[in-house]
Motif scaffolding. Sequence first.
Motif, mmCIF file in Angstrom:
data_model
loop_
_atom_site.group_PDB
_atom_site.id
_atom_site.type_symbol
_atom_site.label_atom_id
_atom_site.label_comp_id
_atom_site.label_asym_id
_atom_site.label_seq_id
_atom_site.Cartn_x
_atom_site.Cartn_y
_atom_site.Cartn_z
ATOM 1 N N ARG A 11 0.822 -1.202 0.000
ATOM 2 C CA ARG A 11 0.000 0.000 0.000
ATOM 3 C C ARG A 11 0.857 1.253 0.000
ATOM 4 N N ARG A 12 0.522 2.211 -0.873
ATOM 5 C CA ARG A 12 1.120 3.529 -0.817
ATOM 6 C C ARG A 12 0.398 4.340 0.256
ATOM 7 N N ALA A 23 -3.128 1.904 6.916
ATOM 8 C CA ALA A 23 -2.644 0.885 5.984
ATOM 9 C C ALA A 23 -1.453 0.139 6.560
ATOM 10 N N THR A 24 -0.585 0.859 7.306
ATOM 11 C CA THR A 24 0.602 0.223 7.874
ATOM 12 C C THR A 24 0.229 -0.809 8.923
ATOM 13 N N ALA A 27 -1.448 -3.851 7.332
ATOM 14 C CA ALA A 27 -0.498 -4.747 6.664
ATOM 15 C C ALA A 27 0.215 -5.623 7.685
ATOM 16 N N HIS A 45 5.217 -4.979 -3.664
ATOM 17 C CA HIS A 45 4.982 -3.621 -4.145
ATOM 18 C C HIS A 45 5.187 -3.576 -5.657
ATOM 19 N N GLY A 70 -7.679 -0.307 2.068
ATOM 20 C CA GLY A 70 -6.932 0.894 1.719
ATOM 21 C C GLY A 70 -7.863 2.065 1.473
ATOM 22 N N GLN A 93 -2.071 3.256 -6.889
ATOM 23 C CA GLN A 93 -2.620 2.115 -6.156
ATOM 24 C C GLN A 93 -3.776 1.474 -6.909
ATOM 25 N N ASP A 97 -3.683 -2.383 -8.045
ATOM 26 C CA ASP A 97 -4.680 -3.320 -7.531
ATOM 27 C C ASP A 97 -5.550 -3.901 -8.645
ATOM 28 N N ARG A 116 -11.339 -2.563 0.656
ATOM 29 C CA ARG A 116 -11.059 -1.927 -0.635
ATOM 30 C C ARG A 116 -10.804 -2.986 -1.701
#
Length: 237
Positions: A11-12, A23-24, A27, A45, A70, A93, A97, A116
Amino acid sequence: MVRPLVAVIGRRAAQVPILRFSATLAAEAICEAVWAAGGEPVVLHGPAADPLAEMPGRIARFDGVLLPGGADVDPGRYGATPVPETCGVVEFQDELDLGVTRAVIDLDLPALVICRGMQILNVALGGTLVQHVVETDTAHHNGVHPVHVKRGSRLHAIVGAQTIDASSYHHQAIDRLAPGLAVCGLAADGVIEAVEHRHADLVAVQWHPEDRHATSETDAALFADLVDRARKRKESR
């Protein structure tokens, strides 16, 4: 026993201020859940220069794929104009995806998609989204709420119950269901909470099972099912 490799799509950074989503942290929790289920999580990524060029070949090396939650999907992807509540859109993203989703379906890879991820799945196959779900008294999409699971569905076979509790925080949801998908979970207000692909080896949920995988048997079962499918794929190669 060698653990099957499960690609967790990276994820950005993107902010979704109306939700309590990180998101961090998601993950990290997802990787922990995949590991606890017996899989080897690998965060994948895409290169910013061209996230799609080599994606089918990169994804094919894995035994399973997990597409996490996300930020919002760009409404232009399904022919809509953004409403004021739409936020956090990251063009890269979306490209990544969508490319991953199409590769997963084309390769028939075992996959679990979350929040998402389920919205991206629907858009990738030609469906549309509700950009902002209005809360009701019967279902709260920013907290734990019940989900009705369709009897006889793949999801029902995984969780073993017709009503489960789900930890959700989303303000977008499926509107027009894409061809090839079947609804297998609903909130009390009718919001679609889970779908499965009619042909591909893919299950999608709108909630975040990584939140409670260590304490909820039904959430842990989703990761166990993904790893089991990935292990069978690995053994069949």
